[in-house]
Design an enzyme around this catalytic site. Sequence first.
Site, PDB file in Angstrom:
ATOM      1  N   LYS A 111      46.450  34.707  48.652  1.00  0.00           N
ATOM      2  CA  LYS A 111      46.933  35.686  49.538  1.00  0.00           C
ATOM      3  C   LYS A 111      48.315  35.778  49.513  1.00  0.00           C
ATOM      4  O   LYS A 111      48.692  36.872  50.119  1.00  0.00           O
ATOM      5  CB  LYS A 111      46.463  34.700  50.947  1.00  0.00           C
ATOM      6  CG  LYS A 111      45.140  34.683  51.342  1.00  0.00           C
ATOM      7  CD  LYS A 111      44.984  34.109  52.641  1.00  0.00           C
ATOM      8  CE  LYS A 111      43.478  33.989  53.246  1.00  0.00           C
ATOM      9  NZ  LYS A 111      43.597  33.410  54.450  1.00  0.00           N
ATOM     10  N   LYS A 191      33.875  37.854  45.627  1.00  0.00           N
ATOM     11  CA  LYS A 191      33.315  37.393  47.132  1.00  0.00           C
ATOM     12  C   LYS A 191      33.507  38.730  47.854  1.00  0.00           C
ATOM     13  O   LYS A 191      34.593  39.364  47.676  1.00  0.00           O
ATOM     14  CB  LYS A 191      33.839  36.103  47.351  1.00  0.00           C
ATOM     15  CG  LYS A 191      35.001  36.162  48.086  1.00  0.00           C
ATOM     16  CD  LYS A 191      35.582  34.934  48.807  1.00  0.00           C
ATOM     17  CE  LYS A 191      36.630  35.076  49.418  1.00  0.00           C
ATOM     18  NZ  LYS A 191      37.241  33.936  49.988  1.00  0.00           N
ATOM     19  N   LYS A 194      37.539  40.693  53.807  1.00  0.00           N
ATOM     20  CA  LYS A 194      37.940  41.424  54.505  1.00  0.00           C
ATOM     21  C   LYS A 194      39.150  42.388  54.009  1.00  0.00           C
ATOM     22  O   LYS A 194      39.230  43.308  54.457  1.00  0.00           O
ATOM     23  CB  LYS A 194      38.357  40.534  55.945  1.00  0.00           C
ATOM     24  CG  LYS A 194      37.389  40.267  56.700  1.00  0.00           C
ATOM     25  CD  LYS A 194      37.901  39.119  58.011  1.00  0.00           C
ATOM     26  CE  LYS A 194      36.874  38.550  58.698  1.00  0.00           C
ATOM     27  NZ  LYS A 194      37.413  37.550  59.618  1.00  0.00           N
TER      28      LYS A 194
HETATM   29  P1  TYM Z   1      37.648  33.794  57.739  1.00  0.00           P
HETATM   30  O1  TYM Z   1      37.785  34.468  59.087  1.00  0.00           O
HETATM   31  O2  TYM Z   1      38.329  34.157  56.693  1.00  0.00           O
HETATM   32  O3  TYM Z   1      36.213  33.456  57.580  1.00  0.00           O
HETATM   33  C1  TYM Z   1      35.139  32.934  58.284  1.00  0.00           C
HETATM   34  C2  TYM Z   1      33.984  32.256  57.597  1.00  0.00           C
HETATM   35  O4  TYM Z   1      33.341  33.246  56.864  1.00  0.00           O
HETATM   36  C3  TYM Z   1      33.274  32.683  55.601  1.00  0.00           C
HETATM   37  N1  TYM Z   1      33.096  33.451  54.500  1.00  0.00           N
HETATM   38  C4  TYM Z   1      32.068  33.722  53.833  1.00  0.00           C
HETATM   39  N2  TYM Z   1      30.898  33.160  53.656  1.00  0.00           N
HETATM   40  C5  TYM Z   1      30.141  33.692  52.513  1.00  0.00           C
HETATM   41  N3  TYM Z   1      30.354  34.559  51.695  1.00  0.00           N
HETATM   42  C6  TYM Z   1      31.606  35.146  51.932  1.00  0.00           C
HETATM   43  N4  TYM Z   1      31.920  36.281  51.078  1.00  0.00           N
HETATM   44  C7  TYM Z   1      32.634  34.713  52.832  1.00  0.00           C
HETATM   45  N5  TYM Z   1      33.737  35.275  53.239  1.00  0.00           N
HETATM   46  C8  TYM Z   1      34.132  34.444  54.158  1.00  0.00           C
HETATM   47  C9  TYM Z   1      34.302  31.511  55.430  1.00  0.00           C
HETATM   48  O5  TYM Z   1      34.116  30.611  54.563  1.00  0.00           O
HETATM   49  C10 TYM Z   1      34.695  30.920  56.916  1.00  0.00           C
HETATM   50  O6  TYM Z   1      33.670  30.018  56.978  1.00  0.00           O
HETATM   51  N6  TYM Z   1      40.171  29.342  57.113  1.00  0.00           N
HETATM   52  C11 TYM Z   1      38.857  29.779  57.948  1.00  0.00           C
HETATM   53  C12 TYM Z   1      39.147  29.673  59.511  1.00  0.00           C
HETATM   54  C13 TYM Z   1      39.439  28.497  59.910  1.00  0.00           C
HETATM   55  C14 TYM Z   1      38.715  27.224  60.075  1.00  0.00           C
HETATM   56  C15 TYM Z   1      39.088  26.356  60.741  1.00  0.00           C
HETATM   57  C16 TYM Z   1      37.131  27.216  59.803  1.00  0.00           C
HETATM   58  C17 TYM Z   1      40.709  27.980  60.636  1.00  0.00           C
HETATM   59  N7  TYM Z   1      40.387  26.734  61.057  1.00  0.00           N
HETATM   60  C18 TYM Z   1      38.618  25.189  61.100  1.00  0.00           C
HETATM   61  C19 TYM Z   1      36.708  26.055  59.985  1.00  0.00           C
HETATM   62  C20 TYM Z   1      37.136  24.881  60.581  1.00  0.00           C
HETATM   63  C21 TYM Z   1      38.336  31.030  57.631  1.00  0.00           C
HETATM   64  O7  TYM Z   1      38.351  31.280  56.008  1.00  0.00           O
HETATM   65  O8  TYM Z   1      37.915  32.281  58.198  1.00  0.00           O
END
Ligand code: TYM
Length: 325
Positions: A111, A191, A194
């Site tokens: 990032k 992967k 967004k």
């Molecule tokens: P975010 O918003 O980037 O992603 C949300 C969830 O989507 C999953 N994800 C995927 N799973 C499978 N294939 C993909 N291509 C893919 N892209 C995204 C992510 O693994 C995530 O579960 N850091 C977290 C946000 C967060 C969080 C937390 C999660 C903040 N605090 C506490 C769990 C517990 C995140 O990446 O969000």
Amino acid sequence: MDVAFSGIQPTGDIHLGNYLGALRNWVRLQDSYDAVYCIVDLHALTIPYDPATFAAERLEAAKAVIAAGIDPDRSLLYYQSDVPAHAELGWLLGTMTSLGSLNRMTQFKDKSDQAGEFLGLYAYPVLMAADILLYRANAVPVGEDQTQHLELTRDLADRFNQRYEPIFPLPEAIIPERGARVMSLKDPTSKMSKSDPSETSRILMLDPPDVIVKKLGRAVTDSGTDIRYDWDEKPGISNLLEMLALFTDRSVEALVAEYDGTQYGAFKRTVADAVVAGLEPVRAKYADLDDAEVSQILARNAARGRDRAAPFQDEVMRAMGLRHQ
Ligand code: TYM
């Protein structure tokens, strides 16, 4: 009852990776866990964003999560910034986090190449650990890309328990057997994300049916007609096979047996039809949601979150010597 916690960032629309990797498990865990889910708006500030549209993006994310099947009364769904204990615990855990452990986080490297090197982005995993530990969560439904963050969370919990008082359970990541890493439609070796500039690289959870058909029709495969589950040689087809398996509730093996020899164009259409049908209830639910009503629910849940977090946070502060005797 054990506690499940997870979060999603309100940046960009929710895509199939988020849905298959995380949200479907969020919904499933509602039945067997005391579930707390957050729209993690403070995390979203770690990459460039537009404050003028941010309020609308947060609401969109909340609506999408509800449309995916989260019942905001049964589960506690709220905006992270509405419960200040997240940020406060993030600071406290930061005092115990070594730079060495943060330097190992691969997401920071990815990032910061795009967003620059800022403290908030660097400390992102510490705030995430605080989210999870605040409620003493046992289970954290996430996609595979969060494994490293979960390991840091467990390390911090363990360190706190040894240095202060043993109050944190060590949380387990709940990662689906299939769909844990949904790949880009344009480059199936990276992967689905967004932040990919190509919109056709991802299917959005709320894309209209014709858009889903078009995007999947253009998905990168290779030439040939063999349909095999083989991530090294056939990543594009393997990605589509996983999607089809998840939306039809069938095994990849049965699908390979049925579709091997089918032209790729026809196979992609089969996958598209299954994805469209599988997301239909989500689209229908979303269309029924009222913005004002969802805002009210989230405001009510903010108060519930603050009430619930306060005694937990108090316990941490007392253990660290931060409360009056
Ligand atoms: P975010 O918003 O980037 O992603 C949300 C969830 O989507 C999953 N994800 C995927 N799973 C499978 N294939 C993909 N291509 C893919 N892209 C995204 C992510 O693994 C995530 O579960 N850091 C977290 C946000 C967060 C969080 C937390 C999660 C903040 N605090 C506490 C769990 C517990 C995140 O990446 O969000």
